[in-house]
Scaffold this motif. Sequence first.
Motif, PDB file in Angstrom:
ATOM      1  N   VAL A 145       0.662  -1.171  -0.116  1.00 47.24           N
ATOM      2  CA  VAL A 145       0.058   0.082  -0.028  1.00 47.24           C
ATOM      3  C   VAL A 145       0.757   1.151  -0.062  1.00 47.24           C
ATOM      4  O   VAL A 145       2.057   1.260   0.097  1.00 47.24           O
ATOM      5  CB  VAL A 145      -0.978  -0.108   1.072  1.00 47.24           C
ATOM      6  CG1 VAL A 145      -1.961  -1.145   1.290  1.00 47.24           C
ATOM      7  CG2 VAL A 145      -0.134   0.165   2.662  1.00 47.24           C
ATOM      8  N   ALA A 149      -3.491   4.950   1.215  1.00 46.40           N
ATOM      9  CA  ALA A 149      -4.278   3.814   1.555  1.00 46.40           C
ATOM     10  C   ALA A 149      -5.249   4.203   2.778  1.00 46.40           C
ATOM     11  O   ALA A 149      -4.606   4.678   3.720  1.00 46.40           O
ATOM     12  CB  ALA A 149      -3.660   2.700   1.636  1.00 46.40           C
ATOM     13  N   ASN A 157      -5.315  -5.893   3.415  1.00 46.17           N
ATOM     14  CA  ASN A 157      -4.081  -6.343   2.967  1.00 46.17           C
ATOM     15  C   ASN A 157      -3.657  -7.285   3.986  1.00 46.17           C
ATOM     16  O   ASN A 157      -3.023  -8.249   3.968  1.00 46.17           O
ATOM     17  CB  ASN A 157      -2.883  -5.251   2.467  1.00 46.17           C
ATOM     18  CG  ASN A 157      -3.315  -4.893   1.047  1.00 46.17           C
ATOM     19  OD1 ASN A 157      -2.873  -5.747   0.152  1.00 46.17           O
ATOM     20  ND2 ASN A 157      -4.050  -3.991   0.737  1.00 46.17           N
TER      21      ASN A 157
END
Length: 174
Positions: A145, A149, A157
């Motif tokens: 990321v 993000a 994630n």
Amino acid sequence: MALDRPVTPDPYPLLPAAPAFGVTSADVADGQPLKADQVADGGDTSPQLSWDAVEGAQSYTVTCFDPDAPTPSGFWHWVLVDLPADVTSLEAGAGAEGAELPGSAFHCRNDGGGLGFTGAAPPQGDQVHRYFFVVHAVTEPQLGVDADASPAVVSFNLAFKTAGRAILHGTYQH
């Protein structure tokens, strides 16, 4: 005026299971009130954290989440990603916007819009809020990321790249 709503569950047992490891803090006692400098009107200072090294971890992510915020998604106070695997502690204040961080570590936006730690700030008169400081052992050197993000994307994630999770929580009420 107090908000009339049920207590939200601890969100971490609802996630995919991950082995637990130890985390301690000179500033946060598990289940106890946060220190004055860890609240929004007291300094916005992230706490000192130390954690056990996790075999197989290639990096760490540190987050602070308040599930008791009066929103459906809680409130993310801190998202720090890509800490090198040889880092197993952070000094108090490491969450400051613009703080020098080890390796390629960086802050993602918190729910207040900043790039760093935002202290506890529940609505006046609301129930006691819990602030979960969580260290995630990550199976890859980078989470994948960038600083833009959202905490939800970081969490998504982490769901697929977590080798372990260490949890410490403090509380705060205005």
